[in-house]
Scaffold this active site. Structure first.
Site, short mmCIF file in Angstrom:
data_model
loop_
_atom_site.label_atom_id
_atom_site.label_comp_id
_atom_site.label_asym_id
_atom_site.label_seq_id
_atom_site.Cartn_x
_atom_site.Cartn_y
_atom_site.Cartn_z
N SER A 95 0.82 -1.22 0.00
CA SER A 95 0.00 0.00 0.00
C SER A 95 0.85 1.26 0.00
CB SER A 95 -0.91 0.02 1.22
OG SER A 95 -1.78 -1.07 1.19
N THR A 148 -1.41 4.16 3.39
CA THR A 148 -2.12 4.92 2.35
C THR A 148 -2.29 6.39 2.73
OG1 THR A 148 -3.23 2.89 1.69
CG2 THR A 148 -4.17 4.95 0.87
N ASP A 279 -9.21 -4.09 2.54
CA ASP A 279 -7.93 -4.81 2.45
C ASP A 279 -7.71 -5.76 3.63
OD1 ASP A 279 -4.99 -5.01 1.51
OD2 ASP A 279 -4.75 -4.20 3.53
N HIS A 283 -7.06 -9.75 3.48
CA HIS A 283 -5.88 -10.44 4.01
C HIS A 283 -6.31 -11.65 4.82
CE1 HIS A 283 -2.30 -8.07 3.01
NE2 HIS A 283 -3.01 -6.96 3.18
N HIS A 323 -4.57 -1.85 -5.09
CA HIS A 323 -4.14 -3.19 -5.51
C HIS A 323 -5.25 -4.14 -5.13
CE1 HIS A 323 -3.62 -3.89 -1.26
NE2 HIS A 323 -2.94 -2.75 -1.22
ZN LIG Z 1 -3.28 -1.35 0.08
#
Ligand SMILES: [Zn+2]
Length: 499
Positions: A95, A148, A279, A283, A323
């Site tokens: 990130s 981020t 995100d 994960h 992503h």
């Molecule tokens: Zn990310």
């Protein structure tokens, strides 16, 4: 001047006038399209599978009896592009590198924040906007010093320098920070020498109204720099998963609406809003937590759309992912050509909330049946029942759940170096990750990783100059396109040359 030369001269003159005229025309259309109010929404880990899964889920909620989707508001934007995300040192970005690419236009190494591949600080679009008189807001559902958001105001060789990052926050001079807290405000993990100022105190001293209660948040008024830390935090100083939120909790949409209220001014603003836990859920391979956070992200975009409708000529909204995470795919070997998104509704809490309950149970030295009762309550999966009921566990699913239960009770799985164990559980609580795998597979969803993947992401845009966001381009191009639309210098600027 003979006749031939005169003709050439006239031809050249006409050409020069035409070019100058063209430039003038171009210049005026560009001025017309200048984006004064710019929203950059980043769904962390939001690749095409994540947003499309949310659309399929919405269709299942709407009771579709035929295959179809209900589009997310931002996927209906007129401009649509595919964006590549690789970093300098990996086809699979993290990130920090992705955030830096979007914020500053440079490729950097994974973990680099606001620096190029040789750790040279590069100016961010948010800093450029600030210097050009725009107001600036940074919003995230995870901690404000996370990769981020940090990529828009900090310059560090590694995202792990969280204290240093949070100290840069207060020096940024940006107008609005809102979301989660700070991971290392006292600098306990920092290698910096000497006495360390508390980063929240530093923000106060820099003139920020630091607020962390709901009433204080609602009372924030334009004219003051503000930093809001959500009182409801869940894991690692991040806001709770949307599906774990209680009535009255401040949402990402609330943070966006308040940002608009505080930043709106005649000179314009730039606001970055991150849906950070899409995100985190991916994960951990928890599809419903990811989908519900994607829907909360959509609600936040809705606030920007409402603003755009009032100022359609001056507003630009861009929505992208940094992503893909988890290698989510919309299909599974066990369900072949079928999808059953409604089965996800058996799940009532995120894996994190479930982990917390499981940790409490673990202390009582529980039997498997007790844990299974929790699974039935929170995920709708059943140990026994009609074999035709898809939510009844098959023998092999029950066996994997029993193995995971035993492994969880044995403890110390987070740091396991065992390859096979990593493939099964990814360092997460083995019991809950097995439960989400089973439930997701029953819905026809599967995961290939506990990390990010290299697939391109979808970028959509609406408003001033949004047509530039059509096509296939790199994440660094987002910086170039945005700065161009805002009338800022559309090139990489090293901070040493900036002043
Ligand atoms: Zn990310």
């Amino acid at each position: 001047m003979d006749c031939r030369n005169r003709k050439q001269f006239l031809a050249r003159l006409l050409l020069a006038l035409a070019v100058a005229g063209g430039v003038l025309v171009l210049g005026s259309t560009e001025a017309m399209a200048k984006a004064k109010y710019v929203f950059l929404f980043i769904g962390d880990g939001m690749g095409l599978p994540q947003s499309n899964a949310a659309e399929m889920y919405k269709a299942s909620l709407a009771g579709f009896d035929k295959p179809g989707i209900v589009k997310l508001n931002f996927n209906e934007f007129p401009a649509q592009g595919m964006t590549t995300t690789y970093s300098i040192d990996s086809l699979i970005t993290d990130s920090a590198a992705a955030g830096t690419a979007m914020a500053s236009g440079v490729k950097t190494t994974n973990a680099g924040v606001g620096v190029d591949g040789r750790n040279k600080p590069v100016k961010t679009i948010a800093e450029m906007a600030r210097d050009a008189g725009y107001k600036v807001g940074i919003v995230s559902s995870v901690s404000l010093d996370h990769a981020t958001p940090a990529a828009f105001y900090a310059h560090q060789p590694t995202r792990k320098n969280m204290y240093e990052i949070s100290m840069e926050l207060s020096k940024s001079g940006f107008d609005y920070f809102a979301g989660g807290g700070l991971v290392d405000p006292e600098g306990k993990k920092s290698k910096m020498q000497g006495e360390k100022v508390n980063a929240i105190e530093a923000a106060r001293k820099a003139g920020y109204a630091v607020v962390n209660d709901v009433a204080g948040f609602k009372a924030l008024k334009p004219g003051q720099k503000a930093m809001f830390i959500n009182p409801r935090l869940q894991d690692s100083q991040a806001m709770a998963y949307a599906m774990d939120n209680a009535h009255g909790d401040v949402t990402l949409a609330d943070l966006t609406a308040k940002g608009i209220e505080l930043l709106d001014n005649k000179k314009g603003f730039f606001m970055m809003v991150e849906g950070g836990k899409i995100d985190w859920a991916c994960h951990a391979n928890d599809a419903l937590a990811s989908i519900k956070d994607t829907l909360a992200f959509e609600d936040a975009v809705a606030k920007a759309i409402a603003f755009y409708k009032k100022h359609p000529k001056d507003t630009l909204i861009i929505v992208t992912g940094d992503h893909e995470t988890g290698g989510l795919t919309l299909g599974f070997a066990g369900t072949k050509y079928e999808s059953h998104f409604s089965r996800l509704n058996g799940q009532k809490v995120s894996y994190v909330a479930f982990d917390e309950k499981f940790e409490a149970l673990k202390k009582t030295n529980p039997r498997f049946e007790q844990a299974m009762a929790m699974v039935e309550q929170d995920f709708g999966l059943k140990a026994t029942g009609d074999a035709k009921d898809p939510m009844v566990l098959k023998d092999y699913e029950m066996a994997s759940l029993k193995d995971a239960f035993a492994r969880t009770l044995a403890g110390d799985y987070e740091k396991s170096k065992n390859d096979q164990e990593y493939l099964l559980y990814g360092g997460y609580n083995p019991f809950s990750v097995t439960v989400t795998h089973i439930l997701n597979q029953k819905a026809g969803l599967a995961w290939t990783s506990y990390s990010h993947t290299g697939v391109p992401v979808l970028t959509t845009a609406i408003g001033a100059g949004s047509e530039k966001f059509n096509g296939f381009y790199d994440n660094t191009d987002l910086f170039l396109k945005m700065t161009e639309n805002m009338g800022l210098k559309s090139k990489i600027i090293y901070l040493s040359q900036a002043n």
